[in-house]
Design a protein around this motif. Structure first.
Motif, PDB file in Angstrom:
ATOM      1  N   TRP A 106       0.856  -1.191   0.000  1.00 19.77           N
ATOM      2  CA  TRP A 106       0.000   0.000   0.000  1.00 19.77           C
ATOM      3  C   TRP A 106       0.881   1.226   0.000  1.00 19.77           C
ATOM      4  O   TRP A 106       2.076   1.161   0.225  1.00 19.77           O
ATOM      5  CB  TRP A 106      -0.943   0.004   1.212  1.00 19.77           C
ATOM      6  N   ARG A 107       0.273   2.351  -0.272  1.00 19.68           N
ATOM      7  CA  ARG A 107       0.933   3.652  -0.214  1.00 19.68           C
ATOM      8  C   ARG A 107       0.172   4.523   0.767  1.00 19.68           C
ATOM      9  O   ARG A 107      -1.024   4.341   0.960  1.00 19.68           O
ATOM     10  CB  ARG A 107       0.921   4.332  -1.582  1.00 19.68           C
ATOM     11  N   VAL A 108       0.880   5.466   1.353  1.00 19.40           N
ATOM     12  CA  VAL A 108       0.233   6.469   2.186  1.00 19.40           C
ATOM     13  C   VAL A 108       0.475   7.803   1.506  1.00 19.40           C
ATOM     14  O   VAL A 108       1.619   8.206   1.294  1.00 19.40           O
ATOM     15  CB  VAL A 108       0.790   6.477   3.627  1.00 19.40           C
ATOM     16  N   ARG A 109      -0.598   8.466   1.133  1.00 17.08           N
ATOM     17  CA  ARG A 109      -0.512   9.767   0.467  1.00 17.08           C
ATOM     18  C   ARG A 109      -0.784  10.861   1.499  1.00 17.08           C
ATOM     19  O   ARG A 109      -1.755  10.803   2.237  1.00 17.08           O
ATOM     20  CB  ARG A 109      -1.522   9.848  -0.676  1.00 17.08           C
ATOM     21  N   TYR A 110       0.107  11.868   1.531  1.00 16.93           N
ATOM     22  CA  TYR A 110      -0.013  12.980   2.465  1.00 16.93           C
ATOM     23  C   TYR A 110      -0.549  14.198   1.737  1.00 16.93           C
ATOM     24  O   TYR A 110      -0.052  14.579   0.674  1.00 16.93           O
ATOM     25  CB  TYR A 110       1.354  13.331   3.056  1.00 16.93           C
ATOM     26  N   ALA A 111      -1.560  14.820   2.308  1.00 18.08           N
ATOM     27  CA  ALA A 111      -2.120  16.076   1.794  1.00 18.08           C
ATOM     28  C   ALA A 111      -2.381  16.952   3.014  1.00 18.08           C
ATOM     29  O   ALA A 111      -3.388  16.780   3.708  1.00 18.08           O
ATOM     30  CB  ALA A 111      -3.398  15.823   1.014  1.00 18.08           C
ATOM     31  N   GLY A 112      -1.452  17.852   3.303  1.00 18.61           N
ATOM     32  CA  GLY A 112      -1.545  18.621   4.533  1.00 18.61           C
ATOM     33  C   GLY A 112      -1.401  17.698   5.720  1.00 18.61           C
ATOM     34  O   GLY A 112      -0.444  16.937   5.807  1.00 18.61           O
ATOM     35  N   VAL A 113      -2.363  17.710   6.633  1.00 21.53           N
ATOM     36  CA  VAL A 113      -2.316  16.821   7.800  1.00 21.53           C
ATOM     37  C   VAL A 113      -3.068  15.526   7.542  1.00 21.53           C
ATOM     38  O   VAL A 113      -3.050  14.617   8.367  1.00 21.53           O
ATOM     39  CB  VAL A 113      -2.888  17.523   9.056  1.00 21.53           C
ATOM     40  N   ARG A 114      -3.724  15.441   6.393  1.00 25.25           N
ATOM     41  CA  ARG A 114      -4.513  14.258   6.054  1.00 25.25           C
ATOM     42  C   ARG A 114      -3.631  13.179   5.429  1.00 25.25           C
ATOM     43  O   ARG A 114      -2.751  13.475   4.622  1.00 25.25           O
ATOM     44  CB  ARG A 114      -5.608  14.668   5.070  1.00 25.25           C
ATOM     45  N   ARG A 115      -3.911  11.927   5.788  1.00 25.31           N
ATOM     46  CA  ARG A 115      -3.187  10.786   5.227  1.00 25.31           C
ATOM     47  C   ARG A 115      -4.203   9.813   4.655  1.00 25.31           C
ATOM     48  O   ARG A 115      -5.164   9.445   5.317  1.00 25.31           O
ATOM     49  CB  ARG A 115      -2.359  10.091   6.300  1.00 25.31           C
ATOM     50  N   THR A 116      -3.936   9.389   3.421  1.00 24.39           N
ATOM     51  CA  THR A 116      -4.832   8.456   2.755  1.00 24.39           C
ATOM     52  C   THR A 116      -4.057   7.199   2.408  1.00 24.39           C
ATOM     53  O   THR A 116      -2.975   7.262   1.823  1.00 24.39           O
ATOM     54  CB  THR A 116      -5.396   9.082   1.460  1.00 24.39           C
ATOM     55  N   VAL A 117      -4.604   6.035   2.773  1.00 22.99           N
ATOM     56  CA  VAL A 117      -3.982   4.753   2.457  1.00 22.99           C
ATOM     57  C   VAL A 117      -4.552   4.260   1.130  1.00 22.99           C
ATOM     58  O   VAL A 117      -5.767   4.207   0.958  1.00 22.99           O
ATOM     59  CB  VAL A 117      -4.231   3.723   3.567  1.00 22.99           C
ATOM     60  N   ILE A 118      -3.665   3.908   0.212  1.00 22.54           N
ATOM     61  CA  ILE A 118      -4.056   3.407  -1.103  1.00 22.54           C
ATOM     62  C   ILE A 118      -3.495   2.004  -1.246  1.00 22.54           C
ATOM     63  O   ILE A 118      -2.275   1.797  -1.211  1.00 22.54           O
ATOM     64  CB  ILE A 118      -3.509   4.315  -2.218  1.00 22.54           C
TER      65      ILE A 118
END
Length: 189
Positions: A106-118
């Motif tokens: 998986w990947r973890v995408r960072y956008a500001g303080v938000r983290r999204t697991v893909i």
């Protein structure tokens, strides 16, 4: 006395069991011990201050592989084993491993303080890594020579690519409290 290795490591081997297929095999074996840990290799460690990672690029066929039950191509396996044994005998091998296809990661995408697991799989195979070999050498030229000798990971005559990158050493950074905390982690190993 030549530097010897101990511990555990795995060989990275792409194995094309059929012409349209390529797979990675990770084979555990005795590993290189960091020469800085003492013993007969301690003096050589002082001479070898640069670490390089040889990155084996993934292939579309490997990423599309659905099973893990396969046998390595004997020629590729023999060549890769001999190469890593030579690295170990020279006292430069630190580690080597194969990575499973991206579908198991998986990947973890960072956008500001938000983290999204893909979740994988990932389709951009040119950006994916299938394995690595970590070496410690005295110079860039020595690393380049070892990289030139790296066996074709998918078999002779097949298109493949490896990439070589130098690792940062703690001495590359300005002194700081955080740096000393990293040094403490490194010495605790």
């Amino acid at each position: 006395m030549p530097c010897r290795y101990s511990g555990r490591v795995a060989l990275t081997v792409f194995v094309p069991p059929r012409e349209t297929d390529a797979r990675v095999l990770s084979i555990p074996r005795r590993a290189a011990r960091r020469a800085s840990e003492g013993g007969p290799c301690a003096a050589r460690s002082r001479e070898m201050s640069m670490r390089y990672m040889i990155l084996v690029k993934s292939t579309p066929a490997f990423e599309a592989e659905s099973g893990t039950d396969f046998q390595p191509d004997p020629a590729v396996f023999a060549e890769m084993t001999a190469y890593h044994e030579e690295l170990a005998r020279a006292g430069v091998l630190l580690d080597a491993n194969g990575l499973k296809p991206s579908r198991s990661g998986w990947r973890v995408r960072y956008a500001g303080v938000r983290r999204t697991v893909i979740d994988g799989p990932f389709t951009e195979t040119k950006e994916l890594i299938a394995g690595y070999t970590l070496i410690q050498v005295a110079s860039r030229a020595e690393a380049l020579e070892w990289a030139r000798r790296f066996p074709n990971p998918v078999g002779a005559g097949q298109p493949a690519e490896i990439e070589v990158r130098e690792l940062f050493e703690l001495d590359d950074f300005a002194p700081s409290a955080e740096l000393e905390r990293f040094r403490a982690l490194d010495s605790a190993k």
